[in-house]
Write a protein that holds these residues in place. Structure first.
Motif, PDB file in Angstrom:
ATOM      1  N   UNK A 109     -71.177 -52.492 -90.165  1.00  0.00           N
ATOM      2  CA  UNK A 109     -70.663 -51.894 -91.397  1.00  0.00           C
ATOM      3  C   UNK A 109     -69.523 -52.737 -91.937  1.00  0.00           C
ATOM      4  N   UNK A 110     -69.542 -53.007 -93.244  1.00  0.00           N
ATOM      5  CA  UNK A 110     -68.494 -53.827 -93.845  1.00  0.00           C
ATOM      6  C   UNK A 110     -67.246 -52.983 -94.106  1.00  0.00           C
ATOM      7  N   UNK A 111     -66.114 -53.663 -94.153  1.00  0.00           N
ATOM      8  CA  UNK A 111     -64.839 -53.021 -94.474  1.00  0.00           C
ATOM      9  C   UNK A 111     -64.540 -53.217 -95.956  1.00  0.00           C
ATOM     10  N   UNK A 160     -62.381 -59.570 -96.884  1.00  0.00           N
ATOM     11  CA  UNK A 160     -62.793 -58.187 -97.101  1.00  0.00           C
ATOM     12  C   UNK A 160     -63.351 -58.022 -98.508  1.00  0.00           C
ATOM     13  N   UNK A 161     -62.720 -58.653 -99.482  1.00  0.00           N
ATOM     14  CA  UNK A 161     -63.192 -58.562-100.857  1.00  0.00           C
ATOM     15  C   UNK A 161     -64.576 -59.179-101.021  1.00  0.00           C
ATOM     16  N   UNK A 166     -66.247 -57.127 -91.039  1.00  0.00           N
ATOM     17  CA  UNK A 166     -66.553 -55.858 -90.391  1.00  0.00           C
ATOM     18  C   UNK A 166     -65.482 -55.537 -89.358  1.00  0.00           C
ATOM     19  N   UNK A 167     -65.536 -54.332 -88.840  1.00  0.00           N
ATOM     20  CA  UNK A 167     -64.592 -53.940 -87.795  1.00  0.00           C
ATOM     21  C   UNK A 167     -64.779 -54.792 -86.547  1.00  0.00           C
ATOM     22  N   UNK A 168     -65.984 -55.251 -86.312  1.00  0.00           N
ATOM     23  CA  UNK A 168     -66.235 -56.115 -85.158  1.00  0.00           C
ATOM     24  C   UNK A 168     -65.491 -57.435 -85.294  1.00  0.00           C
ATOM     25  N   UNK A 169     -65.395 -57.971 -86.513  1.00  0.00           N
ATOM     26  CA  UNK A 169     -64.634 -59.212 -86.717  1.00  0.00           C
ATOM     27  C   UNK A 169     -63.167 -59.002 -86.392  1.00  0.00           C
ATOM     28  N   UNK A 659     -73.749 -50.982 -97.607  1.00  0.00           N
ATOM     29  CA  UNK A 659     -72.563 -50.788 -96.771  1.00  0.00           C
ATOM     30  C   UNK A 659     -72.518 -51.696 -95.552  1.00  0.00           C
ATOM     31  N   UNK A 660     -73.443 -52.651 -95.458  1.00  0.00           N
ATOM     32  CA  UNK A 660     -73.493 -53.514 -94.284  1.00  0.00           C
ATOM     33  C   UNK A 660     -73.003 -54.916 -94.642  1.00  0.00           C
TER      34      UNK A 660
END
Length: 1303
Positions: A109-111, A160-161, A166-169, A659-660
């Motif tokens: 999931x992307x931030x 992020x923009x 992602x949260x994993x990064x 959202x990914x």
């Protein structure tokens, strides 16, 4: 099937091609869908203001023309997307080439910006102590570094923009950071570093989650959140409705119009499509309308490729098993069966015929007996039951029932291969006769069911025996005969043909599907499993026919025709004929669609579709016509290449906005549909990947993160195809493909070079992982001239070096903008130095991040990264030199700057002693020499003045008043002398401000004089300063060290000589009476020499391995010899002073020698006075004074002199000299008897001094020397003599009780 009437949008949304007409009851006219917003805006804007003046006719007409063009363009785009959606619907409804991949990497999931801000606030709250998470200092430091360097970085905000974070990064960056920190920590017994890492990661997760309740049930995942999963047909349809912007009502119309719920129709549609593609290939070969190829020989190959692709699709379709009509199927391609592979050849070789055994069908019959009515011939209490059987099979029996209520509801299941089975049901009653062998039959019924027979229970009249009274006996039962999956239609027809069914006769026909491409029309007889006659439908064309006047039987006629055969069929009803024609039309796969005679007369256009579902008849004519146009469009002549570009572009746009963090990768469902579309409609693989590359590069040029591995895969596919390697089996290459490839290659090269130039911002903190390395690998692939010749290493290295040179300028420019440092000529020296130091820290941080996150990607060219760093530092040199030039002379603030840069540069194997490093050394080398010169002069002057004004007060008085009293500073001189840098203070400076450190009283450690301590502090601080510089050039570093050691030796020597001179002067002024006490200044002098000896071993000795010069060894040994000799002389001088006091005491005792006049007077006076007063014991005052003198001086030396070794030396020499002096004094009086006063005084002195020196640690061997033994023997003998002659004159003083005496 979806019902159009159930849609919420059914009343509002229509196909864009045909606007809906308003009902007659509505007085206002509705706008077109594309113009609806404009109409509303015009009405809203025109309601409250006067109508403006009309523009000129020319302007108005121009505006109307542009508006009309815009609307027409939107209409065409809308129609194109609807046409694409029709093809996508068919791909999803009946896939036979592709499947949804299950081995794709799961995307995270992307931030977004809000989530990034929330994460920042959570980490800030932790650092502020607002959370309940317990953590040690090391973890807090790691989190603080992570927060300051990573979370607050503008590069993270950009990432992020761009949608690639992602949260994993975030977690991986923190993990990599703490791994480096934990590895550098010391080992702790019982606690492994892996445990520490796990604990820190768990705490990080707790901080990242914040106050989120993990026990709270997660909300339902939206549709975009399941796109990474394997999707069903309904989910795929919903996804592509969003991708192409298809409204729900439009989808329902197209869904029903395409008959997507009818599997047979979809299979027939595929067969028609493949036949159309074959015809198109033949037309191209016949008319020679080829695309432009790079070689003329590819034209013939192109047609062969078209035929081969169609044959492959036929084989894929043939490999699918025949499924039951209307049944569900899996979205995957099944393996091709070797048995069915023979049917593929039947398409081409008509002489291979089916055998009757290959079309044998298997039927399942369900017989349900409900009840019997009209049974009167038996008594009510008699038992009755029924039997059922399918002729040729087993027999089943129901339960028993009373004749009064013959009801069962029993079901029997049978399996048969007869399309026309015979079912027999009989009713029995139990026989009561004794001799009866069988039960009595009351009635029977014989049925002939088919798959079209009614499924509900019906009453059937039973045949009863003769003379039975049950004339109206009926049985209610149901016979359900299921249709097997490969049975497509059945019923009774009249038929006559040239090869089969040569007589016009009514027969029972079944349309059997043997495989995807093989159908047979079979006629059956009763109780026969194999067909009586059959006809393969390969090559036949079905159509409606007019009634034949010479044929009796049948009302509705139709025919099947092929070369050399003509078969006429007739059914009893018009509806049966329509169903038969529709079924055979699907089976033959013919391109011509039969039209009923009645509709053929009424239809005026060529697009009339008689088989449109009934539920579409409710829509108006314009909508129905639009649907018919879309559905009836022949796929073969459509330009699917251009349609696929639109489809793939829309799909990628939808994917990038979900959202990914997809980085350009499609979801499994999207890949499946695109693969199926390309395979089914013949989209060339090179064209697909070229358009994909073009779309991906457009996103990447807009600073959106795209996985370079994805670019590499598509580029490698296109390059392999262009150079004739046939990655997908296509050997033809068009000129358009080659031109597009060259254009994309140049664009991609520019893009990759730009990404390498901006590698810190395109791949911040090494994210996505491995992306920079993949980019460099792709750059190497793009630079290749063909697929086999590798790029020369020099060429690739030059390209990378050129990019890194530009990257240095970009990074440094961004850095100066971030630091907000501008070249201001009016800035002061201090501000300039602060700015350049701050900029240097940022430069080091940038290069460290490059080493940590990006060096692995450039590991092939380490020298290129070194040149990049040198270029980076060369830009920094300009600002550094400008700041250093404005510094005043003899300013030492730059040493901190040098130390900062040198500590970084000297640890880098490529930058150490490089261009910038040498420039830095050349600038600071004169400053270091100048600094040491001034410090040497300053220390020499301070030593000279300090010893001239020295009070020899112990440093104890200074440390007792710390920290109010400042540490010694360099005395003020006319010159601007250097002060020691604060960053290189010696290790003992800190504890000076603390009186008690770990239970050690520091005031008892530093007992030297102020001048000596100041000297040693300055020498050590100066050497520590030079050591902290860590000069990288070995020769100059060795020179600095030797110079400082020589300077320290000279200074220590001067200190020792000055101290020795002061000690000698002090001893000369000291008295010789028992009132003499060792002064504190004398102890301080001893301590100064002791400190000098300790400091010389550290300040005057070169490091191990360097002290090889004999001259240097001799010079250093000279200092040690000087200190040792000074110690010996000072101890001897002090002991001599103690001996002089003892000599004075012994000279006083000499007055009592026997035979002297003075002795007689003293003895007489004492005896006469004893008669009248209490006279004190003679000799006790003298002895007590001496004993007090010894004890107090021992305590002073023990307390004030810090080195016990030298104190014990003083005590040993003192004791030895004292016993020797007393022994000599007694030896001189061997021939005389000691006076009683002399004896008493000596006994007390000897006993007390022996005891005191033993308590001070003097060894037994020294205490019991020969002098002491001689003294002990003499005094013991004198004591015995006095006891005999004088009685109790000793008053209890004796050598024997010395151990028990006190005081």
């Amino acid at each position: 099937m979806l019902d159009p009437s159930s849609s919420e949008e059914s009343g509002e949304e229509v196909l864009a091609e045909e606007p809906r007409e308003a009902p007659a009851a509505v007085g206002s006219q509705r706008c077109l869908p594309a113009q609806e917003r404009d109409c509303r805006n015009e009405k809203r804007s025109g309601a409250g203001r006067p109508r403006p003046a009309s523009p000129s006719p020319s302007v108005s007409s121009e505006r109307d023309k542009h508006e009309e063009e815009r609307l027409q363009k939107e209409k065409e785009e809308r129609k194109t997307k609807l046409q694409i959606y029709v093809f996508v619907l068919r791909c999803i409804a009946y896939p036979f080439n592709a499947k949804q991949p299950t081995d794709m990497a799961r995307r995270q999931q992307k931030l977004n910006r809000q989530q990034l801000q929330a994460v920042k606030e959570r980490f800030q709250a932790f650092l502020s102590g607002e959370t309940q998470i317990a953590a040690d200092e090391a973890f807090c430091n790691a989190v603080r570094s992570y927060y300051e360097v990573f979370l607050k970085s503008d590069r993270v905000s950009r990432m992020v923009q761009s949608g690639g974070c992602s949260a994993s990064d975030f977690r991986e960056v923190f993990k990599k950071n703490i791994e480096r920190r934990v590895r550098s920590l010391p080992e702790i017994d019982g606690l492994s570093k892996e445990t520490v890492l796990s604990s820190w990661i768990a705490k990080y997760d707790a901080i990242y989650r914040g106050d989120e309740d993990l026990r709270r049930q997660a909300p339902r995942m939206p549709f975009c959140g399941v796109s990474e999963l394997i999707l069903s047909k309904e989910q795929l349809l919903e996804m592509f409705q969003q991708i192409l912007g298809i409204k729900k009502f439009e989808h329902q119309l197209l869904y029903n119009g395409c008959q997507l719920d009818n599997v047979d129709e979809q299979a027939a549609q595929i067969r028609r499509e493949l036949d159309g593609r074959l015809q198109l290939a033949e037309q191209i070969a016949r008319e020679r309308k080829y695309p432009r190829f790079i070689s003329k020989e590819m034209e013939v190959m192109y047609v062969e490729e078209l035929r081969a692709s169609v044959n492959l699709l036929m084989a894929n379709l043939e490999s699918l098993p025949v499924s039951k009509a209307g049944g569900d199927f899996k979205l995957q391609k099944l393996k091709r069966s070797p048995i069915n592979s023979s049917f593929l050849d039947m398409v081409d070789e008509n002489e291979i015929m089916l055998s009757k055994s290959e079309v044998v069908l298997f039927f399942t019959l369900e017989i349900v007996i409900v009840e019997v009515q009209g049974l009167t011939s038996v008594a009510p209490n008699r038992i009755v039951y029924c039997t059922m059987e399918v002729e040729g099979g087993e027999k089943l029996q129901t339960d028993q029932a009373e004749a009064s209520r013959p009801q069962w509801g029993t079901q029997g299941d049978f399996t048969t291969t007869y399309p026309l089975p015979v079912v027999k049901v009989k009713l029995f009653t139990e026989s009561t006769g004794v001799l009866a062998l069988e039960d009595k039959e009351l009635g029977r019924v014989v049925l002939h069911p088919t798959t079209n027979s009614p499924k509900t229970a019906e009453l059937h009249k039973m045949v009863v025996p003769k003379h039975s009274p049950d004339t109206d006996l009926k049985i209610k039962l149901a016979v359900r005969m299921d249709k097997p999956p490969n049975m497509k239609h059945s019923g009774y027809l009249f038929a006559r043909g040239q090869r089969t069914w040569k007589r016009w006769k009514r027969r029972y026909f079944i349309l059997v599907q043997v495989s995807q491409y093989t159908f047979a029309m079979c006629s059956y007889r009763e109780k026969k499993a194999e067909p009586h006659e059959l006809m393969q439908l390969d090559g036949y064309t079905v159509d409606y026919a007019e009634p034949h006047p010479g044929l009796q039987g049948g009302r509705a006629f139709f025919r099947a025709v092929r070369e050399g055969d003509h078969v006429m069929f007739a059914s009893d009803h018009e509806q049966d004929r329509a169903l038969w024609v529709q079924a055979i039309y699907r089976a033959t796969g013919q391109s011509y669609k039969p039209v009923p005679p009645s509709q053929n007369q009424n239809c005026r256009g060529t697009n009339c579709q008689p088989d449109t579902p009934a539920n579409l008849l409710s829509v108006d004519r314009s909508q129905r016509q639009a649907v018919d146009e879309l559905i009836s469009a022949a796929p073969a002549p459509v330009d699917h290449a251009s349609l696929f570009v639109v489809l793939q572009k829309c799909t990628l746009q939808h994917r990038m906005s979900d959202s990914f963090s997809c980085l350009g990768w499609f979801s499994p469902g999207q890949v499946f549909v695109l693969d199926e579309y390309c395979a089914r409609y013949g989209v060339r693989g090179c064209h697909r990947h070229l358009s994909y590359l073009r779309d991906l590069m457009e996103y990447s040029e807009k600073n959106t993160l795209i996985d370079p591995t994805l670019l590499h895969y598509s580029y490698a596919f296109c390059a392999s195809h262009i150079h004739g390697n046939r990655p997908d089996g296509m050997g033809t290459v068009t000129e358009e493909e080659k031109e597009q490839f060259e254009d994309i290659k140049s664009r991609l090269l520019s893009l990759l070079e730009n990404q390498i130039v901006h590698f810190r911002y395109c791949f911040p903190f090494g994210r996505p992982e491995g992306a920079l390395k993949a980019t460099l690998s792709l750059l190497e692939r793009v630079l290749m001239k063909d697929i086999s010749t590798p790029v020369p290493p020099d060429q690739l290295r030059k390209v990378v070096q050129k990019c890194l040179e530009k990257a240095a300028l970009v990074n440094y420019s961004q850095l100066t903008d971030y630091a907000r440092i501008e070249g201001n000529a009016h800035a002061g020296p201090e501000k300039s130095m602060e700015d350049v130091i701050r900029l240097g820290e940022l430069c080091i941080e940038v290069l460290q991040q490059n080493e940590e996150h990006h060096a692995e990607a450039f590991s092939w060219w380490p020298e290129a990264m070194a040149e990049h760093a040198e270029t980076f530092w060369s830009l920094y040199t300009v600002d550094m030199d400008a700041a250093l030039q404005v510094q005043p002379p003899d300013s030492w603030d730059g040493f901190a700057h040098f130390q900062l840069l040198n500590n970084f540069l000297r640890t880098d194997p490529y930058l150490c002693n490089g261009t910038f490093h040498k420039h830095l050394q050349n600038h600071f080398m004169p400053l270091v020499v100048r600094y040491i010169d001034l410090m040497e002069s300053s220390i020499a002057q301070s030593v000279h003045r300090g010893f001239e004004q020295e009070t020899w007060q112990s440093v104890k008085t200074i440390t007792e008043n710390l920290p109010s009293v400042p540490l010694p500073k360099v005395p003020g001189l006319p010159l601007i002398l250097p002060q020691l840098p604060s960053f290189s203070a010696p290790s003992w400076m800190g504890p000076l401000c603390d009186h008690n450190l770990q239970g050690i009283n520091l005031a008892n450690i530093f007992n030297g004089s102020a001048t000596s301590e100041d000297l040693f502090w300055k020498l050590e601080a100066l050497q520590m300063f030079v050591l902290d510089l860590r000069w990288p050039e070995p020769e100059f570093a060795r020179h600095l060290e030797q110079r400082l050691k020589l300077m320290a030796s000279d200074m220590v020597e001067a200190c020792v000589r000055r101290t020795k001179a002061a000690f000698d002067s002090k001893m000369q002024k000291a008295g010789k009476s028992t009132d003499f006490r060792v002064s504190l200044s004398v102890c301080t002098m001893f301590n100064v020499l002791m400190d000098a000896k300790k400091q010389s071993s550290r300040l005057c000795v070169l490091d191990s391995g360097q002290e090889t010069d004999k001259q240097w060894q001799q010079y250093h040994s000279k200092i040690d010899v000087l200190i040792d000799e000074s110690f010996k002389e000072m101890i001897s001088s002090l002991v001599s002073k103690f001996a002089a006091v003892l000599d004075g005491l012994l000279s006083k005792l000499s007055r009592y020698d026997e035979g002297t006049f003075f002795s007689s007077i003293l003895s007489f006076t004492a005896k006469a006075a004893a008669k009248y007063v209490d006279v004190p014991k003679p000799g006790m005052d003298l002895a007590d004074a001496y004993i007090t003198f010894v004890r107090e001086n021992q305590d002073i030396l023990r307390d004030k002199v810090t080195d016990e070794m030298y104190t014990e030396k003083v005590f040993e020499q003192w004791y030895t000299n004292s016993t020797k002096a007393m022994c000599i004094w007694l030896t001189d009086r061997l021939d005389q008897q000691l006076h009683v006063y002399q004896l008493k005084t000596l006994i007390k002195i000897v006993k007390k001094t022996y005891r005191d020196f033993r308590l001070q640690g003097v060894l037994e061997g020294t205490l019991n020397n020969k002098s002491y033994e001689a003294i002990y023997n003499r005094l013991t003998m004198e004591e015995a003599t006095t006891s005999v002659t004088g009685g109790n004159s000793l008053q209890g003083i004796s050598m024997r009780d010395s151990e028990e005496e006190e005081g």
